[in-house]
Design an enzyme around this catalytic site. Structure first.
Site, PDB file in Angstrom:
ATOM      1  N   ARG A   1       0.832  -1.196   0.000  1.00  0.00           N
ATOM      2  CA  ARG A   1       0.000   0.000   0.000  1.00  0.00           C
ATOM      3  C   ARG A   1       0.872   1.253   0.000  1.00  0.00           C
ATOM      4  O   ARG A   1       2.026   1.222   0.363  1.00  0.00           O
ATOM      5  CB  ARG A   1      -0.918  -0.006   1.230  1.00  0.00           C
TER       6      ARG A   1
ATOM      7  N   LYS B   1       4.002  -6.989  12.224  1.00  0.00           N
ATOM      8  CA  LYS B   1       3.245  -7.220  10.992  1.00  0.00           C
ATOM      9  C   LYS B   1       3.535  -8.612  10.423  1.00  0.00           C
ATOM     10  O   LYS B   1       4.675  -8.953  10.141  1.00  0.00           O
ATOM     11  CB  LYS B   1       3.599  -6.143   9.967  1.00  0.00           C
TER      12      LYS B   1
ATOM     13  N   ARG C   1      -0.694   3.315  14.258  1.00  0.00           N
ATOM     14  CA  ARG C   1       0.435   2.740  15.005  1.00  0.00           C
ATOM     15  C   ARG C   1       0.072   2.705  16.481  1.00  0.00           C
ATOM     16  O   ARG C   1      -0.596   3.612  16.968  1.00  0.00           O
ATOM     17  CB  ARG C   1       1.682   3.626  14.872  1.00  0.00           C
TER      18      ARG C   1
END
Ligand code: BTN
Length: 317
Positions: free
Chosen positions: A119, A184, A314
């Protein structure tokens, strides 16, 4: 594709993780050992790690369970309509180039991507055989407005499959990431193309880290996690099956039936977060999503909905 044929044949031989001597390999290709060296160089460029020991030959650092159409269809027990592309620029781009010839649910999976994208213009590290690189086409009858909900449903579906196959506590992060231990694990990129009439065309790209080693720090610049060893053919079969079921459900009923799933899997539920919108930072407490797929954020005691492509989230603890 033709020029990839011999390096791919070499991978088929080396995939067992055993040593294969230069002489044996050269003989099976009918070429010199220097020719084999040339193919080994290509394998290195594709991100494969191997050792070469004098007198023993070449050996991959880890065996590879290659992705095969027949194995996926065996697990799916139907025609998965999943194309296997060993080497491709980007699985998303491959489907984008075929829009017009595709039906909802058509998909593809690659072993290596040379120009994979993430992205917001980022790249996606895609070494050969280590991870999962998958894309699916879906026609959005309700138009582009449904894209946000669709991508959240994809996150839920993939998180549940990975939880089931690995037994690990995988979570979703709004809008499009999967997390493991606050790192992630996977990313989802939904690209929209060519509106025809009222409907839109979505290409859903999914990248999951499985057995990644030494990622390029220029590409992977945040904390990341691997899922570990799973049967990639089974993983693809489950993704194809469950996405078909759940995206059809989403088409009929929208996001409402999925809100409780999101709450169950939400990595940041009730945690302080910051939203980065362009140069702006908004701080608040994450309070899940609404039926449009917006992030609900508690700011100064009030809940506000935030939606938009440039928002990133975040932890802020
Ligand atoms: C992200 O930035 O988090 C989204 C990453 C999406 C990567 C996948 S890998 C398969 C598909 N093909 C691509 O080029 N990108 C997506």
């Amino acid at each position: 594709m033709r020029s990839h044929q011999n390096p791919l044949k070499l991978i088929e031989i080396l995939a067992d993780g055993e040593f294969h001597s230069g002489e044996e390999l050269a003989a099976s290709f009918g070429i010199t050992r220097a020719g084999i060296n040339k193919y080994m160089k290509v394998l290195r460029e594709w991100g494969l790690d191997f050792t070469s020991v004098q007198g023993k030959g070449y050996c991959l650092i880890a065996p590879i369970d290659l992705i095969k159409k027949c194995k996926i269809d065996h697990y799916y027990q139907a025609d998965s309509r999943c194309e296997i592309l060993p080497i491709i620029d980007s699985t998303n781009q491959y489907l984008l180039d075929k829009i017009g010839q595709l039906r909802s649910g058509d998909c593809c999976v690659a072993e290596f991507q040379s120009k994979a994208r993430g992205r917001r213009g980022r790249r996606w590290f895609s070494p050969f055989g280590s991870n999962l690189y998958f894309s699916m086409y879906w026609q959005l009858e309700q138009g582009v407005a449904a894209a946000m909900g669709l991508s959240l449903v994809v996150g839920i579906v993939i998180a549940d499959i990975l939880r089931e196959l690995s037994g690990q506590d995988i979570k979703v992060k709004w809008p499009n990431d999967l997390y493991l231990n606050d790192q992630k694990l996977a990313g989802i990129l939904v690209e929209l193309a060519g509106k025809t009439g009222d409907c839109a065309h979505a290409i859903i790209g999914i990248g999951v880290n499985l057995m990644m080693t030494n990622p390029d720090p220029n590409i992977v610049n945040q904390k990341w996690a691997n899922l570990g060893k799973v049967d990639r053919n089974l993983l693809v079969a489950r993704i194809v099956k469950n996405l078909n079921i759940k995206l059809s459900e989403f088409e009929k009923q929208g996001l409402a039936p999925f809100i409780s799933d999101w709450n169950r899997l939400d990595n940041f539920a009730n945690r302080p977060v910051k939203l980065l919108i362009g140069d702006n930072i908004i701080r608040g407490i994450a309070k899940g999503i609404n039926e449009q797929g917006a992030l609900m954020l508690e700011q100064d005691g009030k809940i506000h909905a935030h939606i938009g492509g440039e928002i990133s989230l975040r932890g802020d603890e």
